[in-house]
Design a protein around this motif. Structure first.
Motif, mmCIF file in Angstrom:
data_model
loop_
_atom_site.group_PDB
_atom_site.id
_atom_site.type_symbol
_atom_site.label_atom_id
_atom_site.label_comp_id
_atom_site.label_asym_id
_atom_site.label_seq_id
_atom_site.Cartn_x
_atom_site.Cartn_y
_atom_site.Cartn_z
ATOM 1 N N VAL A 1 113.639 1.082 -5.660
ATOM 2 C CA VAL A 1 115.001 0.573 -5.812
ATOM 3 C C VAL A 1 115.493 0.098 -4.447
ATOM 4 C CG1 VAL A 1 117.374 1.143 -6.429
ATOM 5 C CG2 VAL A 1 115.467 2.120 -7.727
ATOM 6 N N LEU A 2 115.892 -1.170 -4.367
ATOM 7 C CA LEU A 2 116.412 -1.717 -3.114
ATOM 8 C C LEU A 2 117.828 -1.218 -2.863
ATOM 9 C CD1 LEU A 2 115.190 -5.418 -3.414
ATOM 10 C CD2 LEU A 2 114.255 -3.630 -1.927
ATOM 11 N N ALA A 3 118.142 -0.945 -1.599
ATOM 12 C CA ALA A 3 119.501 -0.586 -1.225
ATOM 13 C C ALA A 3 120.429 -1.773 -1.476
ATOM 14 C CB ALA A 3 119.548 -0.164 0.240
ATOM 15 N N ALA A 4 121.702 -1.477 -1.655
ATOM 16 C CA ALA A 4 122.664 -2.542 -1.962
ATOM 17 C C ALA A 4 122.911 -3.445 -0.765
ATOM 18 C CB ALA A 4 123.979 -1.924 -2.438
ATOM 19 N N ALA A 5 122.985 -2.881 0.431
ATOM 20 C CA ALA A 5 123.333 -3.665 1.625
ATOM 21 C C ALA A 5 122.072 -4.184 2.305
ATOM 22 C CB ALA A 5 124.157 -2.826 2.584
ATOM 23 N N VAL A 6 121.313 -4.990 1.583
ATOM 24 C CA VAL A 6 120.088 -5.600 2.106
ATOM 25 C C VAL A 6 120.075 -7.058 1.686
ATOM 26 C CG1 VAL A 6 117.565 -5.646 2.026
ATOM 27 C CG2 VAL A 6 118.770 -3.462 2.042
ATOM 28 N N ARG A 7 119.773 -7.941 2.626
ATOM 29 C CA ARG A 7 119.600 -9.361 2.331
ATOM 30 C C ARG A 7 118.357 -9.833 3.075
ATOM 31 N NH1 ARG A 7 123.213 -7.432 -0.071
ATOM 32 N NH2 ARG A 7 125.310 -8.252 -0.479
ATOM 33 N N TRP A 8 117.731 -10.849 2.577
ATOM 34 C CA TRP A 8 116.578 -11.424 3.272
ATOM 35 C C TRP A 8 116.574 -12.928 3.058
ATOM 36 C CZ3 TRP A 8 116.446 -8.251 -0.923
ATOM 37 C CH2 TRP A 8 115.920 -8.766 -2.118
ATOM 38 N N ALA A 9 115.935 -13.639 3.983
ATOM 39 C CA ALA A 9 115.955 -15.102 3.924
ATOM 40 C C ALA A 9 114.749 -15.653 4.670
ATOM 41 C CB ALA A 9 117.251 -15.646 4.525
ATOM 42 N N ARG A 10 114.414 -16.895 4.319
ATOM 43 C CA ARG A 10 113.358 -17.646 4.993
ATOM 44 C C ARG A 10 114.005 -18.854 5.668
ATOM 45 N NH1 ARG A 10 112.027 -15.805 0.077
ATOM 46 N NH2 ARG A 10 109.982 -14.828 -0.279
ATOM 47 N N TYR A 11 113.656 -19.085 6.909
ATOM 48 C CA TYR A 11 114.254 -20.176 7.672
ATOM 49 C C TYR A 11 113.172 -21.083 8.242
ATOM 50 C CZ TYR A 11 118.435 -17.238 7.543
ATOM 51 O OH TYR A 11 119.497 -16.474 7.138
ATOM 52 N N THR A 12 113.481 -22.363 8.287
ATOM 53 C CA THR A 12 112.590 -23.323 8.933
ATOM 54 C C THR A 12 112.611 -23.144 10.446
ATOM 55 O OG1 THR A 12 112.986 -24.923 7.151
ATOM 56 C CG2 THR A 12 112.089 -25.783 9.208
ATOM 57 N N TRP A 13 113.784 -22.813 10.965
ATOM 58 C CA TRP A 13 113.975 -22.676 12.411
ATOM 59 C C TRP A 13 113.932 -21.204 12.830
ATOM 60 C CZ3 TRP A 13 114.277 -27.090 15.326
ATOM 61 C CH2 TRP A 13 114.503 -28.270 14.621
ATOM 62 N N PRO A 14 113.573 -20.931 14.082
ATOM 63 C CA PRO A 14 113.515 -19.534 14.567
ATOM 64 C C PRO A 14 114.914 -19.015 14.904
ATOM 65 C CG PRO A 14 112.885 -21.025 16.335
ATOM 66 C CD PRO A 14 113.096 -21.890 15.117
ATOM 67 N N VAL A 15 115.725 -18.812 13.872
ATOM 68 C CA VAL A 15 117.144 -18.526 14.074
ATOM 69 C C VAL A 15 117.428 -17.297 14.943
ATOM 70 C CG1 VAL A 15 118.011 -19.791 12.076
ATOM 71 C CG2 VAL A 15 117.162 -17.461 11.770
ATOM 72 N N PRO A 16 116.635 -16.216 14.897
ATOM 73 C CA PRO A 16 116.981 -15.071 15.756
ATOM 74 C C PRO A 16 116.898 -15.384 17.246
ATOM 75 C CG PRO A 16 115.481 -14.393 14.001
ATOM 76 C CD PRO A 16 115.497 -15.884 14.014
#
Length: 265
Positions: free
Chosen positions: A146-161
């Motif tokens: 079961v995933l926690a509620a406060a979790v998001r994930w994404a894929r980016y073309t650019w190295p945003v971090p």
């Protein structure tokens, strides 16, 4: 049946709002001194500009004050928010930025929209109000993770971090950048670099609640073209354990289906 003429007060308020949004093209309400209107023009716009700069600090730093002001002015002029809630306005800015028909800012960085999305995820996770679904400790393969509620994930073309005033590449790297944003037990937001396989696993867990972890991993192996799922299941078990240690997986729920069992002919 005749249509009633607009109320004079309504006309005055509309003229006031239009001028606040677009002082260059919409005249101020008749009879109001420009000095007084200037107070409202500055109050509304500067408050929004500052609040949005705090929400998107890296975007603001990269654009600089002049381009940031132009961006917020265009958004303030052209976008009609769908919420009356002030804290939701940063999401309205992202919605506007993501519109394909939006006129681009002069010298707009090609990564601006992805960077804004990445910065917004931190705010979204920090303020996520949902409670974690019911879950208990248990077997990650036999039970349903079961995933926690406060979790998001994404894929980016650019190295945003890595983006910032000192690092603004002109072309994206060959490989996409995967990111998981989550909130820990101390309500601190954390960022985790993620491989395509980890993101695909999260996609599978999110899309198939109640499915045993072994089944989700076996399906992932099939989608990757592996005829033998065992190596993927072994590696995926370690990933699941790491995600649970980080609080990204809240626990285990009883499995409601076991899809890795082949149907009888």
């Amino acid at each position: 049946m005749s249509t009633q003429a607009p109320d004079p007060l309504a006309r005055q308020l509309r003229a006031f709002a239009d001028h606040i949004r677009d002082p260059e093209r919409a005249p101020a309400p008749a009879g109001v001194p420009d000095r007084r209107m200037g107070v409202y023009r500055d109050l509304f716009f500067n408050n929004l500009r500052g609040m949005l700069a705090d929400t998107y600090p890296v975007c603001h730093a990269i654009l600089g004050e002049k381009r940031w002001t132009c961006l917020i002015r265009a958004w303030f002029r052209d976008h009609r928010p769908t919420t009356p809630l002030f804290p939701e306005l940063p999401r309205e800015l992202l919605t506007w930025l993501e519109r394909p028909e939006r006129p681009a800012l002069a010298d707009e960085p090609p990564f601006l929209v992805e960077l804004a999305h990445y910065e917004w995820l931190e705010i979204e996770v920090a303020h996520a109000g949902e409670e974690d679904p019911a879950a208990v400790p248990g077997d990650l393969l036999a039970g349903a993770p079961v995933l926690a509620a406060a979790v998001r994930w994404a894929r980016y073309t650019w190295p945003v971090p890595r983006l910032g005033p000192e690092y603004q590449p002109g072309t994206p790297p060959a490989e996409p950048t995967g990111v998981i944003v989550h909130r820990d037990g101390a309500d601190q937001v954390g960022f985790l670099a993620a491989t395509p396989a980890t993101l695909a696993l999260l996609d599978g867990l999110s899309a198939a609640p109640g499915i045993p972890g072994r089944t989700v991993l076996a399906e992932l192996a099939r989608s990757l073209g592996h005829t033998d799922p065992d190596p993927i299941i072994a590696a995926g078990t370690d990933i699941l354990a790491d995600l649970r240690d980080r609080g990204i997986i809240a626990g285990i729920a009883p499995a409601t289906a076991n899809q890795d069992e082949e149907e009888s002919p």
